[in-house]
Design an enzyme around this catalytic site. Structure first.
Site, PDB file in Angstrom:
ATOM      1  N   TRP A   1       0.821  -1.206   0.000  1.00 33.47           N
ATOM      2  CA  TRP A   1       0.000   0.000   0.000  1.00 33.47           C
ATOM      3  C   TRP A   1       0.856   1.258   0.000  1.00 33.47           C
ATOM      4  O   TRP A   1       0.588   2.211  -0.715  1.00 33.47           O
ATOM      5  CB  TRP A   1      -0.939  -0.045   1.185  1.00 33.47           C
ATOM      6  CG  TRP A   1      -2.120   0.878   1.165  1.00 33.47           C
ATOM      7  CD1 TRP A   1      -2.723   1.404   2.266  1.00 33.47           C
ATOM      8  CD2 TRP A   1      -2.872   1.361   0.042  1.00 33.47           C
ATOM      9  NE1 TRP A   1      -3.797   2.182   1.890  1.00 33.47           N
ATOM     10  CE2 TRP A   1      -3.911   2.180   0.532  1.00 33.47           C
ATOM     11  CE3 TRP A   1      -2.762   1.191  -1.341  1.00 33.47           C
ATOM     12  CZ2 TRP A   1      -4.823   2.831  -0.296  1.00 33.47           C
ATOM     13  CZ3 TRP A   1      -3.682   1.830  -2.177  1.00 33.47           C
ATOM     14  CH2 TRP A   1      -4.688   2.637  -1.644  1.00 33.47           C
TER      15      TRP A   1
ATOM     16  N   ARG B   1      12.480   0.523   6.537  1.00 33.90           N
ATOM     17  CA  ARG B   1      13.478   0.213   7.562  1.00 33.90           C
ATOM     18  C   ARG B   1      14.653  -0.573   6.986  1.00 33.90           C
ATOM     19  O   ARG B   1      15.798  -0.401   7.400  1.00 33.90           O
ATOM     20  CB  ARG B   1      12.840  -0.650   8.667  1.00 33.90           C
ATOM     21  CG  ARG B   1      11.917   0.072   9.626  1.00 33.90           C
ATOM     22  CD  ARG B   1      11.334  -0.957  10.581  1.00 33.90           C
ATOM     23  NE  ARG B   1      10.403  -0.389  11.537  1.00 33.90           N
ATOM     24  CZ  ARG B   1      10.730  -0.040  12.781  1.00 33.90           C
ATOM     25  NH1 ARG B   1      11.976  -0.177  13.198  1.00 33.90           N
ATOM     26  NH2 ARG B   1       9.818   0.448  13.606  1.00 33.90           N
TER      27      ARG B   1
ATOM     28  N   GLY C   1     -10.597   3.573   2.614  1.00 31.16           N
ATOM     29  CA  GLY C   1     -11.578   3.348   1.562  1.00 31.16           C
ATOM     30  C   GLY C   1     -11.335   2.059   0.810  1.00 31.16           C
ATOM     31  O   GLY C   1     -10.342   1.353   1.041  1.00 31.16           O
TER      32      GLY C   1
ATOM     33  N   SER D   1      -9.939  -0.204  -1.576  1.00 32.22           N
ATOM     34  CA  SER D   1      -8.777  -0.083  -2.455  1.00 32.22           C
ATOM     35  C   SER D   1      -7.850  -1.263  -2.296  1.00 32.22           C
ATOM     36  O   SER D   1      -7.415  -1.577  -1.191  1.00 32.22           O
ATOM     37  CB  SER D   1      -8.016   1.208  -2.119  1.00 32.22           C
ATOM     38  OG  SER D   1      -7.806   1.307  -0.723  1.00 32.22           O
TER      39      SER D   1
ATOM     40  N   LYS E   1     -14.333  -4.198   8.823  1.00 30.38           N
ATOM     41  CA  LYS E   1     -14.558  -4.888   7.545  1.00 30.38           C
ATOM     42  C   LYS E   1     -13.578  -6.041   7.350  1.00 30.38           C
ATOM     43  O   LYS E   1     -13.888  -7.030   6.692  1.00 30.38           O
ATOM     44  CB  LYS E   1     -14.494  -3.891   6.385  1.00 30.38           C
ATOM     45  CG  LYS E   1     -13.178  -3.136   6.245  1.00 30.38           C
ATOM     46  CD  LYS E   1     -12.202  -3.779   5.306  1.00 30.38           C
ATOM     47  CE  LYS E   1     -10.911  -3.003   5.216  1.00 30.38           C
ATOM     48  NZ  LYS E   1      -9.948  -3.598   4.268  1.00 30.38           N
TER      49      LYS E   1
ATOM     50  N   ASP F   1     -15.834  -0.297   1.444  1.00 31.46           N
ATOM     51  CA  ASP F   1     -14.684  -1.115   1.812  1.00 31.46           C
ATOM     52  C   ASP F   1     -15.106  -2.515   2.222  1.00 31.46           C
ATOM     53  O   ASP F   1     -14.401  -3.498   1.972  1.00 31.46           O
ATOM     54  CB  ASP F   1     -13.921  -0.431   2.949  1.00 31.46           C
ATOM     55  CG  ASP F   1     -12.426  -0.714   2.914  1.00 31.46           C
ATOM     56  OD1 ASP F   1     -11.991  -1.519   2.075  1.00 31.46           O
ATOM     57  OD2 ASP F   1     -11.695  -0.122   3.727  1.00 31.46           O
TER      58      ASP F   1
ATOM     59  N   THR G   1     -13.628  -5.830   0.322  1.00 30.02           N
ATOM     60  CA  THR G   1     -12.794  -6.754   1.081  1.00 30.02           C
ATOM     61  C   THR G   1     -13.474  -8.103   1.267  1.00 30.02           C
ATOM     62  O   THR G   1     -12.812  -9.145   1.345  1.00 30.02           O
ATOM     63  CB  THR G   1     -12.444  -6.146   2.453  1.00 30.02           C
ATOM     64  OG1 THR G   1     -11.984  -4.808   2.264  1.00 30.02           O
ATOM     65  CG2 THR G   1     -11.358  -6.936   3.147  1.00 30.02           C
TER      66      THR G   1
ATOM     67  N   ASN H   1      -7.864 -10.948   3.881  1.00 28.88           N
ATOM     68  CA  ASN H   1      -8.764 -11.438   4.927  1.00 28.88           C
ATOM     69  C   ASN H   1      -9.775 -12.429   4.363  1.00 28.88           C
ATOM     70  O   ASN H   1     -10.074 -13.448   4.995  1.00 28.88           O
ATOM     71  CB  ASN H   1      -9.466 -10.245   5.581  1.00 28.88           C
ATOM     72  CG  ASN H   1      -8.481  -9.371   6.335  1.00 28.88           C
ATOM     73  OD1 ASN H   1      -8.028  -9.706   7.417  1.00 28.88           O
ATOM     74  ND2 ASN H   1      -8.121  -8.232   5.742  1.00 28.88           N
TER      75      ASN H   1
END
Length: 341
Positions: free
Chosen positions: A11, A33, A140, A142, A195, A248, A252, A260
């Protein structure tokens, strides 16, 4: 604008690439990192681990500055976007506590409870560790891969501060990425967290072959659970009819790119939770958020039977078929528009 994106997962990389692909508008730096990862990004201009096959814009810069040097990296930024998993948000906001630029995050979920505490949403963490920040959240429906490919997407920028909402719109709004503004940070964060839990349930439903009627019922009743919890936490009801609520949730729960949903499908096929998550290669926040969702709902006296069934399933207390039987065996009730049941 000078934009710093902290976190080079799928993302963070997708949003950095999207903003950087607008010639002349933004100077974007993507931070990670891992210096080794940054070296590969600089050499290949592709995030082969998280977004394989997506060519990153030539203008996108990269940094592996140590965590203690982030204050310097962000000193003259116009926007800092935290794109780490939820587990790292507290650390990042602590490091950024004195940042003068708007700071927003894109991670969705509840922080894992520590020592018996109740798990917190992002804005609650920020209130604890960096209350002086001008902060917000970008959320949102995406999938990172589609954003990175430049496919049409709509997001919502939520903050109590108009300057933060405007900074997010200015940074990411483009012909293929539409950004709406909202002042309901609580509702947007609740939608983004709950969600994920409901998507595990929907994946389970589809994996068991229960049919489209069952999927529609599960999504609809899941939306009611999400809204009840949100209202109890101070959100606006209308938020859950928008991008970060219904939008969302539908994406999802039904999209095959959803990690998920993939967990639910795998559990329905008889895999263990460890097997299901090992195959993902990414974090499935619903696995970590389910317990906190249920705990916060119980603390507030909010009924969330679907979330409770997911938690029991993840804990190994119910089999997939038992989880469905428990939900279908609940006592009849009235579908009330006030969302009180």
């Amino acid at each position: 604008m000078k934009i710093i994106v902290l976190g080079a997962g799928a993302w963070g990389t997708a949003l950095a690439a999207s903003a950087s692909s607008q010639p002349g508008r933004h100077a974007v730096t993507l931070w990670a990192r891992d210096a080794g990862q940054v070296g590969l990004l600089q050499m290949r201009h592709e995030n082969q681990r998280y977004l394989p096959g997506v060519r990153l814009p030539p203008a996108l810069a990269f940094s592996a500055a140590p965590l203690e040097e982030l204050k310097g990296l962000t000193a003259d930024a116009d926007l800092v976007l935290v794109a780490t998993p939820m587990a790292a948000l507290r650390t990042m906001l602590t490091v950024l506590a004195s940042c003068v630029a708007p700071v927003a995050w894109v991670c969705k979920g509840f922080e894992a409870p520590v020592a018996g505490d109740i798990g917190l949403l992002g804005h609650e963490i920020q209130a604890q560790v960096s209350p002086g920040l001008q902060a917000g959240v970008l959320s949102g429906p995406s999938f990172a891969l589609e954003v990175a490919r430049g496919q049409p997407t709509a997001l919502v920028a939520a903050s109590a501060h108009e300057s933060v909402r405007q900074a997010l719109v200015d940074a990411f709004h483009s012909p293929m990425l539409r950004v709406y503004a909202s002042d309901d940070m609580v509702g947007v964060e609740v939608g983004g967290a709950v969600k994920n839990v409901l998507a595990i349930a929907t994946g389970l439903c589809d994996g068991l072959g229960l049919g489209l009627n069952a999927r529609a019922a599960l999504i609809t009743r899941g939306l009611a659970e999400m809204t009840r919890l949100g209202l109890a936490l101070g959100a606006q009801a209308t938020t859950f009819m928008g991008l970060s609520g219904l939008g969302d949730l539908v994406l999802t729960a039904t999209g095959d790119l959803s990690r998920n949903r993939q967990v639910g499908l795998a559990l329905a096929q008889g895999q263990t939770l460890a097997q299901a998550t090992a195959k993902l290669g990414h974090v499935a926040e619903g696995v970590y958020s389910a317990r906190t969702v249920v705990q916060r709902a119980a603390h507030l006296g909010v009924q969330m039977p679907i979330a409770q069934a997911v938690m029991a399933l993840l804990d190994g207390l119910l089999t997939p078929h038992q989880a469905v039987a428990d939900l279908m065996g609940r006592e009849p009730t009235v579908e009330q528009l006030d969302l009180a049941t």
